[in-house]
Scaffold this motif. Structure first.
Motif, PDB file in Angstrom:
ATOM      1  N   SER A 178       1.093   6.698  -6.834  1.00 26.85           N
ATOM      2  CA  SER A 178       0.072   7.704  -7.145  1.00 26.85           C
ATOM      3  C   SER A 178       0.673   9.106  -7.149  1.00 26.85           C
ATOM      4  O   SER A 178       0.346   9.941  -8.012  1.00 26.85           O
ATOM      5  CB  SER A 178      -1.065   7.627  -6.117  1.00 26.85           C
ATOM      6  N   GLU A 179       1.573   9.371  -6.196  1.00 31.09           N
ATOM      7  CA  GLU A 179       2.236  10.679  -6.149  1.00 31.09           C
ATOM      8  C   GLU A 179       3.056  10.914  -7.412  1.00 31.09           C
ATOM      9  O   GLU A 179       3.060  12.017  -7.979  1.00 31.09           O
ATOM     10  CB  GLU A 179       3.145  10.759  -4.919  1.00 31.09           C
TER      11      GLU A 179
ATOM     12  N   LEU B 266      -5.742   1.582 -10.556  1.00 35.39           N
ATOM     13  CA  LEU B 266      -4.940   2.785 -10.325  1.00 35.39           C
ATOM     14  C   LEU B 266      -4.524   3.418 -11.649  1.00 35.39           C
ATOM     15  O   LEU B 266      -4.637   4.630 -11.845  1.00 35.39           O
ATOM     16  CB  LEU B 266      -3.715   2.421  -9.479  1.00 35.39           C
TER      17      LEU B 266
ATOM     18  N   LEU C  76       0.825  -1.203   0.000  1.00 35.55           N
ATOM     19  CA  LEU C  76       0.000   0.000   0.000  1.00 35.55           C
ATOM     20  C   LEU C  76       0.861   1.256   0.000  1.00 35.55           C
ATOM     21  O   LEU C  76       0.534   2.268  -0.620  1.00 35.55           O
ATOM     22  CB  LEU C  76      -0.917  -0.008   1.232  1.00 35.55           C
ATOM     23  N   LYS C  77       2.003   1.148   0.701  1.00 35.91           N
ATOM     24  CA  LYS C  77       2.929   2.280   0.740  1.00 35.91           C
ATOM     25  C   LYS C  77       3.470   2.584  -0.654  1.00 35.91           C
ATOM     26  O   LYS C  77       3.554   3.734  -1.072  1.00 35.91           O
ATOM     27  CB  LYS C  77       4.070   1.966   1.705  1.00 35.91           C
ATOM     28  N   ASP C  78       3.813   1.528  -1.394  1.00 41.93           N
ATOM     29  CA  ASP C  78       4.303   1.717  -2.764  1.00 41.93           C
ATOM     30  C   ASP C  78       3.222   2.298  -3.652  1.00 41.93           C
ATOM     31  O   ASP C  78       3.479   3.164  -4.500  1.00 41.93           O
ATOM     32  CB  ASP C  78       4.798   0.387  -3.334  1.00 41.93           C
ATOM     33  N   ASN C  79       1.986   1.829  -3.481  1.00 40.33           N
ATOM     34  CA  ASN C  79       0.883   2.355  -4.287  1.00 40.33           C
ATOM     35  C   ASN C  79       0.658   3.841  -4.034  1.00 40.33           C
ATOM     36  O   ASN C  79       0.356   4.610  -4.946  1.00 40.33           O
ATOM     37  CB  ASN C  79      -0.402   1.575  -3.986  1.00 40.33           C
ATOM     38  N   LYS C  80       0.841   4.234  -2.774  1.00 40.95           N
ATOM     39  CA  LYS C  80       0.674   5.650  -2.455  1.00 40.95           C
ATOM     40  C   LYS C  80       1.744   6.485  -3.140  1.00 40.95           C
ATOM     41  O   LYS C  80       1.457   7.540  -3.725  1.00 40.95           O
ATOM     42  CB  LYS C  80       0.737   5.830  -0.935  1.00 40.95           C
ATOM     43  N   ARG C  81       2.987   6.015  -3.063  1.00 43.15           N
ATOM     44  CA  ARG C  81       4.073   6.746  -3.718  1.00 43.15           C
ATOM     45  C   ARG C  81       3.917   6.723  -5.236  1.00 43.15           C
ATOM     46  O   ARG C  81       4.243   7.683  -5.930  1.00 43.15           O
ATOM     47  CB  ARG C  81       5.417   6.158  -3.314  1.00 43.15           C
TER      48      ARG C  81
ATOM     49  N   GLU D 129       0.825  11.606 -10.378  1.00 41.08           N
ATOM     50  CA  GLU D 129       0.288  12.970 -10.317  1.00 41.08           C
ATOM     51  C   GLU D 129       1.326  13.989 -10.784  1.00 41.08           C
ATOM     52  O   GLU D 129       0.979  15.011 -11.377  1.00 41.08           O
ATOM     53  CB  GLU D 129      -0.169  13.286  -8.889  1.00 41.08           C
TER      54      GLU D 129
END
Length: 951
Positions: free
Chosen positions: A11-12, A54, A4-9, A15
């Motif tokens: 997404s950043e 994603l 989940l941490k990788d997915n958040k990064r 963006e």
């Protein structure tokens, strides 16, 4: 899988790509990011679409942003196209985006239909389309949208090699997938061949315009290249597709290509048309494969052979002997590919491959001297060639030779090119084809070696011809008259290289190819020639080595001391061992090493050969004094091989004090390649010869230094091989046979046979381990296990430790001793080996460092953490809180590793997990998914100032 941490990064990062005027520091980051995304998608569960969602949502958002605002930079455009391709490999994902009209929107936003599209975006666009053709829905969109026409333009414009190859691949893959959709395939083929079908081929026009016409019609050239690529990749792909037949049907391909071949035979386009024409001739044979026939129809077979003969004669009329050879090389390759689909034969008496190889080798016969034709072996060979060839090929043989002779073509250069092409198809040669090729090369090589008798006869013949009334004179001088070794070194190099390659690959025997028995003598004659250049000398020595390995009849060597050729080659090798060129000296030592290896068991008579020619003492001197490191290393390889041969050791090598010589030279050697061979030599000396304790101590000290302190990983690994043998030897001393303890053994200590029960075995194992500890073996293993300089050293050490650990666990050395009465015939027990020593005993030992190590051992036992593995060694380097950098201190610490400390370390640690973790870290520490994401974010936050691409 990503966290989940990788997915958040992630997404950043995505963006960031939507920001106006955003540009990546290096496209390498994007390539790595795409690689990780592709791998993660492969690992995703087919029912889990969270990861893909994603990207699905981001693409929709991105297209909306780029439609309303400015378009992204070129790197982000390329990333987006490739990303869509990766996600769209799944047909469900394709449908999701197709419903949102994503693909058409991309074409509009990125202007993918534009004629002036940048090359890199063309490449990305083609890559995307190649991903889509893997499923039916993607292909349907490609066909309905007509986007394949854009890729066709890419292929025909031929902007760059990469775009051209990728676009050609897309087109033939599309045709292959859609081969049952005949209408679509015909439409694509028709569009591809427009530049070909709109040209009228008139021979006289092309002969006048020549290459100028081709320069003005590059579209025709790229079309022919595209057609060749399509047919070549579909003809041999499988039996089902009919794409080549459709090409023939739609545009009458064979007729057009034949006309073009005849018209352009004198132009640069000839090689391309020639290749395409051969493919066209093979199309009817594909029908035979599809129908499952074993024999081609007589009319089809007859037409095929006649067409080939016509093409050959047409090429010879233009003096294109090289093109005839190339044609048959291609035929051999294509024939094998067809045979892989379905085995079949032409409706002819003789094997097709034999006809093709015969035509290929024919130019070599132009180099055979006229005086050589009366040789019996050569006469037998020519008779054989007549037996395996048809009349048409035999007539073609005379045509080829006449073309070379009458037009005074450069026969030597043609022969060299022919040999090079023969070597290109060695991988597909059958054994009978290889024998013919080898025989031909042997005869040409024989004609390269000056023959006094033949030269005299040739001169007498020439004199007679010249003195005959003046009207008759020599019309053709054979190219290898005179001294070919000096005059034609290029041909000689190709011949020697060809014979070496054929020998290594096919391992021909003299029973099937009698010419093999003369190869050693031919190479020897070349080596004895005073005008030989170093490169030819090296090649001739390699042929010598291979001839000795493969072509020496065993009965000759076993019945006599050595054969004549070996007696004669001794002085030759001795002389070349003093050659000024180091490559020659190095090659001679390789030959000697081969002879030594064979002499150990296969040909014992060679041992006397090595002694009689004084090669052993010369090799030792070379290892000491030669200026070239490669030569010193080769000399050591040869010496290491001879160490294990009793006769050589007893009569010569035992006189040289090799252990001390090797250790002293090792300590003063600057080149790693030589140090490695010194280490191997010391290992061989330890394994195969008996030494007093003081010599073994010197060997072990040198090997400990090499394993821990040497700067090169190969030297360290070689030193660990010594320690592996050291362990094996000490276990053997305690009664281990073939990897296990027998039930009973003879005790040297008590001079009687004893039973090996559990107690006795543990006593012996403890005794062996104590001896290993005294010689620093256990400390070296732990030290190299923690080697930070090279992972291969860690792996080698871990393998040795794991093997030892498995052996110790087999005999339950980790368990307490059973309380049982001793058997009557058991040896007296030494209680110091019955159980682990107490901490008090350890503290009273001579090593003052062990006290600090004991707490570390307890930590390992309690933590059971692979990351703490061998920390006894690491922490033993700490004194007063600081790491000691001195090698003397390090060596002292290694010597403090006791049996108890070693056992507690290896028995309470998961060594495999430690190695796997280290391997994983080394593989991904700079290119992991997490690292790439962090780098992209960091570079953006730093404003791209002073950034450096570390990949």
């Amino acid at each position: 899988m990503t966290s989940l941490k990788d997915n958040k990064r992630l997404s950043e990062v995505l963006e960031l790509f939507l920001l106006p005027n955003y540009n990546i520091v290096s496209t390498t980051y994007l390539d790595l990011l795409l690689s990780h995304i592709s791998e993660n998608i492969k690992e995703c569960d087919t029912n889990d679409h969270v990861y893909c969602e994603l990207f699905q949502k981001w693409i929709l958002k991105a297209l909306n942003v780029w439609h309303n605002k400015c378009t992204p930079s070129q790197p982000i455009t390329i990333f987006t196209l490739k990303l869509v391709g990766i996600i769209s490999r799944n047909e469900l994902n394709f449908h999701y985006w197709q419903f949102q009209d994503v693909y058409n929107k991309m074409c509009d936003i990125f202007k993918l239909h534009s004629a002036d599209l940048p090359v890199s975006i063309k490449m990305a666009h083609t890559t995307l389309l190649c991903d889509l053709i893997n499923h039916r829905s993607g292909r349907q969109w490609i066909i309905d949208s007509g986007v394949w026409k854009d890729v066709l333009i890419y292929a025909q414009l031929n902007h760059t090699l990469y775009v051209t190859r990728e676009s050609q691949k897309f087109l033939w893959l599309l045709l292959l997938h859609e081969h049952q959709n005949t209408d679509i395939c015909k439409e694509i083929i028709t569009a591809m061949t427009v530049p070909l079908t709109t040209n009228n081929f008139e021979s006289q026009v092309y002969q006048v315009l020549g290459d100028n016409y081709l320069d003005q019609n590059k579209l025709l050239c790229t079309t022919l290249d595209l057609l060749t690529n399509v047919i070549e990749n579909t003809l041999f792909e499988n039996l089902d597709n009919t794409i080549p037949e459709l090409c023939q049907e739609v545009i009458d391909l064979e007729m057009r290509v034949k006309a073009l071949f005849e018209a352009c035979i004198s132009t640069k386009l000839l090689p391309q048309i020639h290749r395409l024409l051969l493919l066209c001739l093979l199309i009817p044979l594909k029908q035979t494969c599809r129908e499952g026939k074993k024999l081609v129809d007589a009319d089809v077979s007859q037409k095929f052979c006649c067409d080939l003969n016509y093409i050959s004669l047409l090429l010879l009329s233009k003096k294109y002997v090289g093109e005839v050879v190339k044609m048959n090389k291609l035929l051999m390759i294509y024939w094998k590919k067809l045979q892989a689909l379905h085995e079949f034969n032409l409706n002819q008496q003789h094997k097709f491959e034999l006809q093709a190889i015969t035509i290929m080798i024919l130019p070599l016969f132009a180099c055979i001297k006229h005086s050589y034709i009366d040789h019996d072996f050569f006469d037998m060979f020519i008779t054989k060639m007549f037996d395996v060839t048809c009349t048409a090929v035999q007539r073609l043989a005379y045509n080829i030779k006449d073309t070379i002779v009458k037009n005074d073509l450069p026969a030597v250069q043609i022969a060299k090119v022919t040999i090079d092409m023969l070597l290109e198809i060695t991988e597909i040669m059958d054994r009978d084809i290889a024998v013919i090729t080898f025989q031909t090369l042997c005869y040409v090589l024989k004609n390269c070696v000056p023959d006094t008798c033949n030269e005299v006869m040739s001169n007498i013949s020439n004199t007679a011809n010249n003195s005959d009334s003046g009207s008759r004179k020599v019309i053709y001088k054979y190219p290898l008259e005179g001294d070919p070794i000096v005059d034609h070194p290029g041909l000689l190099l190709s011949l020697l290289d060809g014979l070496a390659v054929m020998t290594e690959k096919f391992k021909l025997k003299w029973q099937e190819c009698v010419e093999t028995i003369c190869l050693l003598s031919l190479a020897q004659e070349i080596l004895n020639h005073p005008g030989i250049v170093p490169m030819i000398c090296v090649k001739a020595l390699k042929v010598c080595k291979l001839a000795i390995q493969n072509f020496m009849p065993p009965n000759l060597v076993l019945l006599i001391e050595t054969d004549g050729h070996m007696n004669e080659i001794g002085p030759t090798l001795f002389r070349r061992l003093h050659d000024i060129n180091w490559e020659v000296r190095d090659s001679v030592l390789e030959v000697l090493n081969t002879i030594a290896t064979i002499s150990e068991d296969k040909y014992p008579a060679f041992q006397e050969f090595l002694l009689a020619n004084e090669f052993l003492q010369l090799a030792i001197e070379i290892a000491k004094t030669d200026s070239e490191s490669y030569v010193r290393a080769s000399a050591l390889v040869f010496i290491s091989t001879t160490i294990r041969i009793n006769k050589l050791w007893d009569q010569k090598l035992s006189q040289f004090d090799l252990p001390n010589v090797a250790i002293n030279l090792f300590n003063n050697e600057s080149e790693a390649i030589v140090r490695k061979e010194f280490v191997i030599l010391i290992k061989e000396l330890y394994v195969h010869r008996k030494w007093p304790k003081n010599i073994i101590d010197l060997m072990s000290q040198a090997m400990a230094t090499a394993a821990v302190f040497d700067l090169h990983w190969e030297v360290k690994i070689s030193a660990l091989e010594y320690w592996k043998q050291f362990i094996k030897s000490h276990l053997s001393d305690q009664g281990v046979l073939d990897g296990h303890f027998p039930k009973v053994t003879f005790s040297k200590e008590h001079r009687k046979i004893v039973s090996l029960n559990e107690t006795e075995i543990k006593r012996r194992l403890n005794k062996a381990l104590d001896e290993m500890a005294k010689q620093n073996c256990l400390g070296v293993l732990l030290a190299t296990l923690e080697d930070d300089s090279d992972f291969e050293v860690c792996k080698t050490s871990a393998a040795i430790i794991m093997k030892l650990k498995t052996f110790l666990l087999k005999y339950k050395l980790d368990e307490p001793l059973p309380v049982l009465p001793l058997p009557k015939d058991s040896a007296t027990l030494d209680t110091s080996y019955v159980k682990y020593e107490s901490t008090d005993n350890v503290e009273s030992s001579n090593c003052h460092m062990v006290n600090e190590s004991s707490n570390v051992i307890e930590e390992i036992v309690d933590a059971d953490d692979a990351n703490l593995l061998a920390s006894i060694y690491k922490n033993s380097l700490k004194m007063d809180g600081e790491v000691q950098k001195s090698e003397e201190k390090t060596f002292q610490c290694i010597s403090c590793v006791t049996r108890q400390a070693f056992l507690q370390t290896i028995l309470n640690s998961d060594i495999n997990a430690y190695i796997e973790e280290k391997s994983r870290w080394l593989t991904t520490y700079t290119t992991s998914f997490e690292s790439v994401l962090d780098d992209i974010l960091t570079m953006y936050k730093q404003g791209n100032v002073n950034s450096m691409d570390c990949y």
